[in-house]
Structure formats: C-alpha cells, structure tokens
Scaffold this motif. Structure first.
Motif, short mmCIF file in Angstrom:
data_model
loop_
_atom_site.label_atom_id
_atom_site.label_comp_id
_atom_site.label_asym_id
_atom_site.label_seq_id
_atom_site.Cartn_x
_atom_site.Cartn_y
_atom_site.Cartn_z
N MET A 186 79.18 -35.39 1.86
CA MET A 186 80.47 -35.02 1.32
C MET A 186 81.43 -36.21 1.32
O MET A 186 82.15 -36.44 0.33
N THR B 203 80.53 -38.56 -1.46
CA THR B 203 80.92 -37.99 -2.76
C THR B 203 82.42 -38.16 -3.00
O THR B 203 82.85 -38.55 -4.09
N MET B 204 83.22 -37.88 -1.97
CA MET B 204 84.67 -38.00 -2.13
C MET B 204 85.10 -39.45 -2.32
O MET B 204 86.05 -39.73 -3.06
N ARG C 100 84.51 -40.24 -5.89
CA ARG C 100 85.53 -39.59 -6.73
C ARG C 100 86.85 -40.34 -6.65
O ARG C 100 87.54 -40.50 -7.67
N ASP C 101 87.21 -40.81 -5.47
CA ASP C 101 88.44 -41.58 -5.33
C ASP C 101 88.36 -42.88 -6.14
O ASP C 101 89.33 -43.27 -6.81
N ARG D 162 88.62 -42.02 -9.79
CA ARG D 162 89.99 -41.66 -10.16
C ARG D 162 90.83 -42.91 -10.42
O ARG D 162 91.62 -42.96 -11.36
N VAL E 102 89.72 -36.69 -11.45
CA VAL E 102 88.32 -36.61 -11.86
C VAL E 102 87.92 -35.14 -11.97
O VAL E 102 88.05 -34.39 -11.00
N PRO E 103 87.43 -34.69 -13.13
CA PRO E 103 87.05 -33.28 -13.28
C PRO E 103 85.79 -32.95 -12.50
O PRO E 103 85.00 -33.83 -12.16
N ALA E 104 85.61 -31.67 -12.24
CA ALA E 104 84.43 -31.22 -11.52
C ALA E 104 83.24 -30.99 -12.44
O ALA E 104 82.09 -31.02 -12.00
N ASP E 105 83.53 -30.73 -13.72
CA ASP E 105 82.45 -30.48 -14.67
C ASP E 105 81.69 -31.78 -14.98
O ASP E 105 82.32 -32.80 -15.27
N PRO E 106 80.35 -31.78 -14.88
CA PRO E 106 79.59 -33.01 -15.10
C PRO E 106 79.82 -33.65 -16.46
O PRO E 106 79.95 -34.88 -16.56
N PHE F 31 83.17 -35.23 -16.48
CA PHE F 31 83.15 -36.42 -15.62
C PHE F 31 82.66 -37.64 -16.40
O PHE F 31 83.28 -38.70 -16.41
#
Length: 358
Positions: free
Chosen positions: A128, A131-132, A135-136, A139, A146-150, A153
């Motif tokens: 986790m 992953t974060m 995402r950071d 962004r 950053v969207p959650a949908d692949p 993304f």
C-alpha cells in the motif's frame, strides 16, 4: 456482482492509422502495435482483439468441420470405426482423463495467481505504501489528482506527455537551428498524434476488457524516450537550460507510462487467468457429462441414417468429441492472448527486441 466471472468484456478496438503516417518516418517507427509488428489485421484480431469465447467457438467449429470432412473424404473406414463401441470407449475415456487433468492444472494456476495477493500485514502495508508513493509521484507529474480508474490513469499520463510535447515544440520554434526545429516538430507531431489515438481508445474502456491494455500497447513510449535522450545529446549546444528542463519533463512523463502499463498488464493477466479458471470449471462439467453419456449410452445401432451424405453416427460422435475438447480450446484461446502480450512487452523502456522496429 462477481465481475470476474464475465469471460471477456470486450470493447470495440479500432485499428487506426497514424494521424500523419509519415510524421515519424525519419526519426521513429510506427506507433501502433500492429504497425510495429508488421502483421496482418486478421492475426492481430485473432490473437489479441477478438473475444476469447468467439475464438473458442471458431476453434471448435474448425475442429468439428475438419474431423467430419477429413473422415468422410480421406478415410473411408471412418464411419465404420466410429460405429464400434471400442473406438467410442477409447476416444471418450481418454477425453475424460484429459478433462480432469486439464481442470486440475488450471485450478492450480488459479491458486498460484491468488497466492500472489496473500501475505502478512506487513507485506500488505508495504504494498500500500509503495502504491501511494507512486500515486503521489504521478500526481506531481501530471499536475492533477490521479484517478482510480486504470484507463483514466493511463489517459492522464498520455495527456501530460502531449502537453509537454507541445510546450517543447513551442520552446524551440523561435531558434535559429533549423535542423533542431525540424526534428522536434517531427518528433512532437508523432507524440501528439499517437497520444490522441491512444486517448480515444482509452476513453470509455473498462478494466477487465482487453481494450485498456490494447490501447496501452499502442503507445510507443520506449522509442519516444530514446528520441528525447538523443535530441538532448545531439543538440546540446543549441538547447538552453529551459529546453533541457522541458525535455526532462517529457522524458519523465513518458517513463512513467512504462511501469503504469506493466502494472495494468499484470492485473489484466491475473484477471484473465482467474476468468479462465472459472470458465473451464464451468464448461468441464457438461463436457464430462457428454463424455460419460457417450460411454454409457451410445452403441453400434445408435443414430441410424444420414444427412447430406454424412452418417448421423459420425456427426454425433464428432460433435461430442468437439464439446469435450472445449476446455482445452478455451485454454488455447486465452493463453494465445496472454503469451502474445507477454512476448510483445518483454522489455520495459527504450529497448527494441523486434526486427520490424529496427
């Protein structure tokens, strides 16, 4: 809702050409996967784009027609052999063993896939956190949440690469180095055209379908990274610090597409293999019932007569054989796609493995 059961939620995959087919003729290769592979639309459709159940059905039809025609036209004793109980017993007792063995193998593969998701709390926390962190970083790269949908993304990364390409082209437009301007214009035109094409394919594509991964395969990010590095090296004296900063920003954005695509590819492989396991488990039951029925109830005098010159007994036995072969054909159709994608994505980054791109 058990979305994993849906066998192959396909989206419409368009095989588009470049917006400018000659845009990258001198400094790049074709952007789309089909153009890079230099293979026919039909082969790409069968191996990748087509719904896997459709491919399985086509394979089953080919088996049925081939066995029936070859047996009738090239082996005169075919019908007589199929009327013998020993022949039927040999065929379908063998198929029962093959179905059970194949189902066990596929369930084992499914267990291996699921085991990758299991682990102690510390491992899950590390996953986790990683992953974060990504995402950071993403962004900051795309300058928006950053969207959650692949598909969204990947679309954000593609959009960011297009935006940075336009900024780079604007930055060098007023320079005196005509060769630099020509190459940057050609290069950025290729990026913008490829980005528009991939963005259109990603728009509305849902994860679980092959559309998301297929669109990602159509973005030739590795070759673009190479050209960013080459331009920065060859025109070092003509570039300002701001130009180099723009090149580095573009390079970072393109480089982020690589791990993003690989992550989505990995998730799709797991999704597809779980779907495959479920489908084979479902289809193995009627296949076993058909094989058992052929052993128990079909004899020499069953299904007399003929249609269009083909004996009913021959048609029934061939159809039953084809049905019992469906689990294997389903496995072939899925593994063909997975293996093809894996072969085309062995390298991450600007490494070219195919002669057609060199």
């Amino acid at each position: 809702m058990n979305s994993a059961v849906d066998p192959d939620e396909e989206t419409d995959i368009e095989f588009e050409t470049e917006l400018d087919p000659d845009a990258d003729a001198d400094i790049g290769t074709a952007n789309t996967m089909r153009q890079r592979a230099d293979e026919s639309r039909i082969k790409i459709w069968i191996m990748l784009a087509a719904n896997r159940l459709v491919v399985t059905g086509l394979l089953a039809l080919i088996v049925f027609v081939t066995v029936t025609l070859v047996g009738a036209e090239f082996y005169p004793a075919f019908h007589a052999d199929l009327q013998q109980e020993d022949t039927i017993e040999t065929i379908f007792s063998t198929m029962i063993g093959a179905i059970i063995t194949g189902t066990t193998l596929v369930v084992t593969i499914s267990q291996l896939v699921i085991s990758q998701e299991n682990g102690p709390l510390g491992d899950q926390h590390e996953r986790m956190s990683s992953t974060m962190n990504v995402r950071d970083y993403t962004r900051e790269l795309v300058d928006r949440p950053v969207p959650a949908d692949p598909s969204a993304f990947l679309r954000h990364i593609v959009n960011a690469s297009e935006t940075r390409a336009r900024k780079l082209r604007e930055a060098v437009a007023g320079k005196d180095d005509e060769e630099l301007k020509a190459e940057v214009n050609e290069f950025t035109t290729s990026i913008i055209g490829n980005a528009k094409q991939v963005r259109k394919q990603l728009d509305g594509a849902n994860f679980g379908s092959f559309g998301v991964l297929f669109a990602a395969l159509n973005y030739n990010y590795g070759w673009k990274i190479f050209h960013v590095e080459r331009i920065e090296y060859e025109y070092e004296e003509s570039l300002t610090d701001d130009d180099r900063s723009l090149l580095e920003d573009l390079r970072s954005t393109l480089a982020m597409f690589g791990p993003g695509r690989e992550h989505i590819k990995t998730l799709y492989f797991e999704w597809a293999l779980i779907n495959l396991s479920q489908l084979i488990l479902y289809i193995s039951v009627p296949a076993l019932i058909i094989a058992g029925a052929m052993l128990a109830f079909i004899g020499e005098s069953s299904f007399p007569g003929s249609t269009f010159g083909f004996a009913h007994m021959t048609l029934v036995v061939t159809a039953a054989f084809t049905i019992t072969l469906l689990p294997h054909l389903l496995l072939v159709s899925y593994i063909a796609r997975v293996a093809t994608v894996a072969k085309r994505t062995l390298a991450i980054g600007p490494l070219i493995l195919r002669d057609s791109q060199r």
